[in-house]
Design a protein around this motif. Structure first.
Motif, PDB file in Angstrom:
ATOM      1  N   MET A   6       0.825  -1.209   0.000  1.00 50.58           N
ATOM      2  CA  MET A   6       0.000   0.000   0.000  1.00 50.58           C
ATOM      3  C   MET A   6       0.859   1.258   0.000  1.00 50.58           C
ATOM      4  N   ASN A   7       2.135   1.120  -0.409  1.00 54.84           N
ATOM      5  CA  ASN A   7       3.089   2.230  -0.420  1.00 54.84           C
ATOM      6  C   ASN A   7       3.130   2.900   0.947  1.00 54.84           C
ATOM      7  N   ALA A   8       3.259   2.074   1.977  1.00 56.17           N
ATOM      8  CA  ALA A   8       3.305   2.600   3.342  1.00 56.17           C
ATOM      9  C   ALA A   8       4.369   1.894   4.171  1.00 56.17           C
ATOM     10  N   ALA A   9       5.401   1.359   3.514  1.00 54.44           N
ATOM     11  CA  ALA A   9       6.472   0.687   4.252  1.00 54.44           C
ATOM     12  C   ALA A   9       7.109   1.667   5.242  1.00 54.44           C
ATOM     13  N   PHE A  10       7.285   1.219   6.479  1.00 54.93           N
ATOM     14  CA  PHE A  10       7.797   2.071   7.542  1.00 54.93           C
ATOM     15  C   PHE A  10       9.321   2.125   7.528  1.00 54.93           C
ATOM     16  N   TYR A  11       9.839   3.257   7.953  1.00 56.71           N
ATOM     17  CA  TYR A  11      11.265   3.422   8.246  1.00 56.71           C
ATOM     18  C   TYR A  11      11.453   3.084   9.710  1.00 56.71           C
ATOM     19  N   THR A  12      12.418   2.219  10.004  1.00 59.54           N
ATOM     20  CA  THR A  12      12.606   1.796  11.395  1.00 59.54           C
ATOM     21  C   THR A  12      13.954   2.232  11.962  1.00 59.54           C
ATOM     22  N   GLY A  13      14.601   3.202  11.326  1.00 61.14           N
ATOM     23  CA  GLY A  13      15.750   3.853  11.934  1.00 61.14           C
ATOM     24  C   GLY A  13      17.105   3.273  11.608  1.00 61.14           C
ATOM     25  N   THR A  14      17.180   2.002  11.247  1.00 61.22           N
ATOM     26  CA  THR A  14      18.450   1.372  10.921  1.00 61.22           C
ATOM     27  C   THR A  14      18.245   0.401   9.779  1.00 61.22           C
ATOM     28  N   ASN A  15      19.365  -0.009   9.147  1.00 62.74           N
ATOM     29  CA  ASN A  15      19.321  -0.948   8.022  1.00 62.74           C
ATOM     30  C   ASN A  15      18.499  -0.403   6.863  1.00 62.74           C
ATOM     31  N   ALA A  16      18.567   0.887   6.638  1.00 60.07           N
ATOM     32  CA  ALA A  16      17.766   1.516   5.594  1.00 60.07           C
ATOM     33  C   ALA A  16      18.629   2.445   4.757  1.00 60.07           C
ATOM     34  N   MET A  17      18.181   2.664   3.509  1.00 59.77           N
ATOM     35  CA  MET A  17      18.832   3.621   2.621  1.00 59.77           C
ATOM     36  C   MET A  17      17.813   4.688   2.240  1.00 59.77           C
ATOM     37  N   ILE A  18      18.239   5.957   2.296  1.00 59.58           N
ATOM     38  CA  ILE A  18      17.336   7.083   2.069  1.00 59.58           C
ATOM     39  C   ILE A  18      17.944   8.013   1.028  1.00 59.58           C
ATOM     40  N   ARG A  19      17.082   8.574   0.198  1.00 62.40           N
ATOM     41  CA  ARG A  19      17.535   9.555  -0.781  1.00 62.40           C
ATOM     42  C   ARG A  19      17.689  10.911  -0.094  1.00 62.40           C
ATOM     43  N   ARG A  20      18.886  11.475  -0.161  1.00 61.52           N
ATOM     44  CA  ARG A  20      19.160  12.753   0.488  1.00 61.52           C
ATOM     45  C   ARG A  20      18.204  13.846  -0.011  1.00 61.52           C
ATOM     46  N   GLU A  21      17.970  13.884  -1.299  1.00 62.26           N
ATOM     47  CA  GLU A  21      17.095  14.911  -1.871  1.00 62.26           C
ATOM     48  C   GLU A  21      15.732  14.909  -1.194  1.00 62.26           C
ATOM     49  N   ALA A  22      15.194  13.709  -0.955  1.00 62.97           N
ATOM     50  CA  ALA A  22      13.877  13.611  -0.333  1.00 62.97           C
ATOM     51  C   ALA A  22      13.910  14.152   1.093  1.00 62.97           C
ATOM     52  N   LEU A  23      14.926  13.756   1.864  1.00 64.97           N
ATOM     53  CA  LEU A  23      15.030  14.226   3.242  1.00 64.97           C
ATOM     54  C   LEU A  23      15.182  15.743   3.306  1.00 64.97           C
ATOM     55  N   VAL A  24      15.998  16.282   2.417  1.00 60.01           N
ATOM     56  CA  VAL A  24      16.259  17.722   2.455  1.00 60.01           C
ATOM     57  C   VAL A  24      15.014  18.516   2.079  1.00 60.01           C
ATOM     58  N   THR A  25      14.361  18.138   0.984  1.00 58.18           N
ATOM     59  CA  THR A  25      13.195  18.912   0.541  1.00 58.18           C
ATOM     60  C   THR A  25      12.060  18.842   1.554  1.00 58.18           C
ATOM     61  N   VAL A  26      11.811  17.648   2.072  1.00 61.99           N
ATOM     62  CA  VAL A  26      10.744  17.503   3.073  1.00 61.99           C
ATOM     63  C   VAL A  26      11.131  18.216   4.365  1.00 61.99           C
ATOM     64  N   GLY A  27      12.392  18.078   4.772  1.00 57.43           N
ATOM     65  CA  GLY A  27      12.837  18.724   6.000  1.00 57.43           C
ATOM     66  C   GLY A  27      12.741  20.227   5.933  1.00 57.43           C
ATOM     67  N   LEU A  28      13.133  20.814   4.807  1.00 58.69           N
ATOM     68  CA  LEU A  28      13.067  22.268   4.674  1.00 58.69           C
ATOM     69  C   LEU A  28      11.626  22.768   4.718  1.00 58.69           C
ATOM     70  N   GLN A  29      10.716  21.994   4.139  1.00 56.27           N
ATOM     71  CA  GLN A  29       9.312  22.401   4.169  1.00 56.27           C
ATOM     72  C   GLN A  29       8.781  22.412   5.601  1.00 56.27           C
ATOM     73  N   TYR A  30       9.105  21.369   6.360  1.00 51.34           N
ATOM     74  CA  TYR A  30       8.622  21.308   7.739  1.00 51.34           C
ATOM     75  C   TYR A  30       9.303  22.363   8.608  1.00 51.34           C
ATOM     76  N   PHE A  31      10.586  22.631   8.343  1.00 48.83           N
ATOM     77  CA  PHE A  31      11.247  23.688   9.096  1.00 48.83           C
ATOM     78  C   PHE A  31      10.607  25.042   8.795  1.00 48.83           C
ATOM     79  N   SER A  32      10.262  25.253   7.530  1.00 50.85           N
ATOM     80  CA  SER A  32       9.598  26.503   7.164  1.00 50.85           C
ATOM     81  C   SER A  32       8.284  26.664   7.919  1.00 50.85           C
ATOM     82  N   ASP A  33       7.539  25.565   8.032  1.00 50.62           N
ATOM     83  CA  ASP A  33       6.272  25.612   8.772  1.00 50.62           C
ATOM     84  C   ASP A  33       6.514  25.906  10.246  1.00 50.62           C
ATOM     85  N   GLU A  34       7.539  25.266  10.823  1.00 46.52           N
ATOM     86  CA  GLU A  34       7.856  25.498  12.231  1.00 46.52           C
ATOM     87  C   GLU A  34       8.309  26.947  12.454  1.00 46.52           C
TER      88      GLU A  34
END
Length: 668
Positions: free
Chosen positions: A376-404
């Motif tokens: 269902m495109n809802a696989a959870f991130y569990t903090g370890t043993n994972a690979m993440i795209r930096r671009e995704a983290l940065v763009t999403v993080g900046l949006q949430y920081f802007s909101d904060e």
């Protein structure tokens, strides 16, 4: 310590990747539908025909009914979550067809997060990370030491030196030195011809001034020089003279030499980062640790692997996971980035004792549950043993920081908020995945064991870990309710809510456990009568429920499933504490799970379970005596409550036994 071996992952299939429904899914679906029907039929009977309205019994009767409704709704969401479990397979990046040129493979940063773990544990993980099979110029390993330990820094420096002296790095350094020497030689050649070029330019200029351009044709030598000059300027139209062209070439060569110098300087793959922690500024624990590494300017990998301090990766980790982040475009003939932001892999442990007394094996979650979420495109991130795209983290993080920041400009000082890893909960991993999903990114669960870690081997550490997970999950529900979060699909909302919903079970488990105890000491029963109607409505539904669970978990050892069920019930006081602590606004902080066995007597941690165990057992003995004396008015009700109590005792026994468990003494 040596990680346990696993079955080799098969790549014997056509194409680069494939996904299919997990085996036995259709059988599970048939049983699940029947299970839901029988469950609804049972609840209809309970609501309309079985409530005990006697004044002394109606309160427990209503509470039990609410607990059963809660369990049914949880079961519905559980079944929906397992409806489409995906089994994914992907070929390693060096086996893709058409071939993916290694020169275009993404750069990868490995973040080994630590705080107060023993240096030797972090060193073992870091060595394994450096040993992963990936081009040396595209892999960096960072120890993110949130404890800023001098011993950890020294260990990182030692590893860096050892790595630089390894054959792979020496070979790469030799290649770079060779390329640099060629460039230096070229620069010397350019410099050596510079006087001649200057003289030739001057000669042409003087000859042209004294004899005119038309007379150049009268001299063969001058005509040759003039033609050569015109040719060089035609090749380099931006240059106004041969000297300008030579100067441009000198600059290009010097820049290339500087680049090789930089590559030689940057050849060290082992890095150490300890962020500053100014007083009075929130540090956000593991989330802040990762986010600082991302935004400090010291890391730049396109993909990031996150590893807990004790999780040892296997050599093929990166090559196996990277292909998920690219899709081959037949029109351009290139592998291009896609919308996958996260690939989570299986989690397991190499230090589990026989019988897994603390119930750490999680093949149910890292199996059917994660595979169902993946469907269902809802696989959870569990903090370890994972690979993440930096671009995704940065763009999403900046949006949430802007909101904060728009809500509170004072939070500008919280630099760590600028990362994509959520700092809004002590369960930062699940919240991060939910934010990525809300932003339109996709996640994948890859069901292969690519890293193994250390599980807590004492009850105190285990319960701290479980409490943090529970509190963090309820925090996310309180602060970012999935049903109010824009960007999520209905099924994603349901998957996140189901996890949050499950932690409220503690209140209802207490009711299930209390009912037979109340009967033993008071004779009060929450159901009007435990007669044929109860048997007809309860027994078939219960049997179908167990068969459905077995079908969903096919392939997982029965002992592990039973241990999972035991702890799901036995931790009910912990779940109640988690919910109460969050909803009452008690301060909470991220607590690192100890990686070494904690000493002490842990029976005090399970005094509630132990008290209930003894109280239940005493009630059973009391009723057995009454039965022997023929003092029971309803032996059938006693039999049902005795069976119910025995089941409860078998569940509670797991955590009581874990409190007194000791590792076997090593042979001398």
């Amino acid at each position: 310590m040596t990680p346990s071996t696993t079955v080799e992952y098969s790549e014997n299939f056509s194409g680069n990747s494939r996904s299919r429904l997990k085996k036995n899914t259709l059988w599970f679906r048939y049983l699940a539908v029947i299970n839901l029907i029988f469950g609804a039929w049972y609840l209809q009977w309970r609501i309309t025909s079985s409530i005990n309205f006697q004044p002394y019994a109606v309160w427990i009767s209503i509470l039990l009914l609410l607990a059963e409704i809660y369990s049914y709704l949880g079961g519905v969401m559980f079944i929906i979550g397992l409806w489409r479990p995906l089994e994914r397979q992907v070929k390693s990046i060096d086996r893709l067809k058409p071939a993916f040129s290694p020169s275009k493979w993404p750069t990868v940063d490995v973040f080994v997060t630590c705080y107060s773990e023993p240096v030797e544990i972090v060193e073992e993980t870091s060595r394994a990370a450096l040993a992963m099979d990936y081009p040396v110029t595209k892999l960096r390993v960072y120890i993110l030491d949130d404890g800023n330990s001098p011993e950890m820094r020294a260990m990182a420096q030692k590893l860096a030196i050892e790595d630089l002296q390894s054959p792979l790095l020496q070979q790469e350094a030799h290649r770079l030195e060779l390329e640099r020497s060629h460039l230096v030689a070229r620069l010397h050649e350019i410099n050596s011809v510079d006087p001649d070029i200057q003289s030739a330019e001057g000669l042409l200029q003087n000859y042209s001034s004294n004899h005119g351009n038309g007379n150049i044709n009268n001299s063969t030598a001058m005509r040759f020089l003039y033609s050569l000059r015109r040719l060089m300027l035609l090749v380099s139209p931006d240059s106004t003279s041969v000297s300008d062209r030579l100067e441009a070439e000198r600059k290009i060569t010097q820049d290339a030499i500087d680049q090789k110098d930089l590559e030689l300087t940057e050849l060290a793959r082992m890095r150490y980062i300890a962020r500053p922690k100014p007083p009075g500024v929130p540090h956000h624990a593991k989330a802040g640790n990762i986010n600082y590494a991302m935004f400090s300017g010291e890391t730049s990998g396109e993909l990031i692997v996150t590893l807990d301090a004790d999780h040892i990766p296997k050599p093929h980790f990166i090559k196996r996971v990277v292909p998920y982040f690219f899709t081959y475009n037949v029109f351009s003939g290139q592998y291009e980035k896609n919308k996958i932001a996260l690939v989570q892999t299986e989690q397991d442990f190499y230090n589990l004792p026989a019988g897994d007394p603390f119930g750490h094996s999680a093949h149910l979650f890292y199996g059917p549950i994660q595979q169902g979420k993946d469907g269902m495109n809802a696989a959870f991130y569990t903090g370890t043993n994972a690979m993440i795209r930096r671009e995704a983290l940065v763009t999403v993080g900046l949006q949430y920081f802007s909101d904060e920041y728009s809500k509170d400009q004072k939070r500008l000082d919280e630099f760590e908020l600028v990362g994509g890893v959520s700092s809004n909960s002590i369960t930062e991993d699940m919240n991060t995945a939910m934010r990525l999903h809300g932003a339109g990114w996709q996640t994948v669960y890859h069901n292969e064991l690519l890293a193994e870690g250390l599980a807590p081997d004492d009850l105190s550490s285990t319960m701290k870990q479980k409490l943090r997970w529970a509190q963090g999950t309820i925090q996310v529900l309180q602060r970012e309710n999935p049903f109010n979060k824009p960007g999520l699909t209905f099924w994603q909302r349901l998957q996140y809510f189901q996890t949050m919903y499950s932690y409220f079970a503690g209140f209802f488990i207490a009711i299930f456990i209390a009912c037979p105890i109340i009967y033993f000491y008071t004779g009060i029963i929450p159901v009007r009568a435990y007669g044929p109607d109860f048997v007809i409505h309860f027994i078939p539904g219960y049997i179908i429920n167990r068969l459905t669970f077995i079908a969903a978990c096919w392939g997982i050892p029965a002992g592990e499933l039973w241990r999972s069920e035991q702890y799901a019930i036995a931790y009910f006081p912990l779940y109640i504490k988690a919910v109460w602590s969050v909803l009452s606004g008690q301060p909470m902080k991220f607590v690192v799970t100890p990686k070494q066995r904690q000493s002490g007597n842990f029976l005090g941690l399970v005094r509630i379970q132990l008290g209930i165990f003894l109280f239940t057992f005493a009630g059973m003995v009391l009723n057995l005596v009454q039965f022997a004396l023929n003092q029971l008015s309803d032996p059938g009700a006693h039999l049902i409550n005795a069976a119910w109590a025995l089941y409860n005792l078998s569940l509670l026994w797991a955590v009581v036994r874990a409190a007194v468990w000791q590792p076997p003494k090593s042979a001398t």
